[in-house]
Design an enzyme around this catalytic site. Structure first.
Site: not given
Ligand code: GUN
Length: 273
Positions: A110, A43, A87
């Site tokens: 998200d 990211k 996350q």
């Molecule tokens: N963990 C696995 N996929 C994601 C996601 O798309 N966003 C977040 N915040 N955590 C994750």
């Protein structure tokens, strides 16, 4: 496809910058889950590529709820930050929903906050969750129509399965969501014109579970018996049967990141106004 999306976004980020609006994303990682560390690094890299200001907050496993909420609060009111991503999964002692509920909905890139989840349910949304959004983009760009198709989603998580089913429904698919209590799973999956596997078990989907010619989308990020990265679909077995299939790695993952970047740019444009 992900490169193309990012290329378009790069231009938009630059335009925003010229008009005096920078775009910023804050990513919060608590603890040292190895998979999460890789996701977060990817990211960060995407932000660099696109000229998005990024802040990585790497916190120790022992972080308290109070400390994490204090950081979220600070990011909520920080004008340099358009998007906040915490996350998941968080360490055991932290409650995901308490943290998510405290992210400002207009910075929730998200789309996990209940306000955004509710908007998606109604079909009137600002953000879509990144993985389902990336999958819809893959489907559209491949010239596949969802309208009237049998769509089967294996998995019912809040991050992928549930919103995925909802997006397919919005496009007039006939949607079935399967999970651990589903009876005769292969009977259900064999009907699918579009099959999405988001179950988290390595090579779970075998050739005899797939209708010939089906579009097969693999959301898995698993390890096989040799510790090698693989998906929820047994690619070598299923690829000859499927009409189209996404690989792991290099399929859904890069699209998820591209959609996160898109949500961040969307948030930035809103904040500019
Ligand atoms: N963990 C696995 N996929 C994601 C996601 O798309 N966003 C977040 N915040 N955590 C994750």
């Amino acid at each position: 496809m992900s490169a193309r999306v990012k290329e378009e976004l790069k231009t938009e980020v630059e335009k925003l910058k010229q008009s005096g609006k920078t775009t910023g994303l804050a990513v919060v990682l608590v603890g040292d889950d190895p998979a999460s560390k890789v996701y977060v690094r990817n990211k960060e890299k995407a932000c660099e590529e696109l000229g998005i200001y990024s802040e990585m907050h790497r916190l120790p496993e022992t972080t308290t709820e109070e400390e994490l909420l204090a950081l979220v609060d600070r990011l909520n009111s920080d004008e340099n930050i358009d998007g906040i991503l915490v996350q998941l999964p968080l360490p055991e002692h932290l409650d995901d929903s308490v943290i998510i509920n405290n992210i400002r909905p207009d910075k929730d890139v998200d789309a996990f906050h209940p306000v955004n989840v509710g908007k998606i349910m109604i079909g009137d949304y600002d953000f879509l969750p990144c993985t389902p959004a990336g999958i819809m983009e893959l489907i559209h760009e491949s010239g596949v129509s969802v309208d009237g198709k049998e769509c089967v989603v294996i998995g019912r998580s809040n991050i992928v399965g549930k919103p995925m089913s909802m997006l397919l429904l919005h496009e007039n698919g006939t949607v079935t969501t399967c999970h651990s209590h589903t009876q005769n799973l292969s009977g259900v999956t064999s009907r699918a014109d579009i099959l999405v596997a988001a179950v988290g078990i390595a090579k779970f989907v075998k050739a005899d579970m797939v209708k010939p010619g089906a579009v097969v989308i693999d959301v898995g990020m698993d390890r096989d018996e040799n510790g090698k990265l693989c998906g929820d679909v047994d690619f070598d077995e299923v690829e000859p049967v499927a009409g189209a299939i996404t690989p792991v790695p290099g399929g859904v993952g890069p699209m998820t990141i591209a959609m996160l970047m898109r949500n961040t740019v969307t948030a930035s444009k809103k904040h500019k106004k």
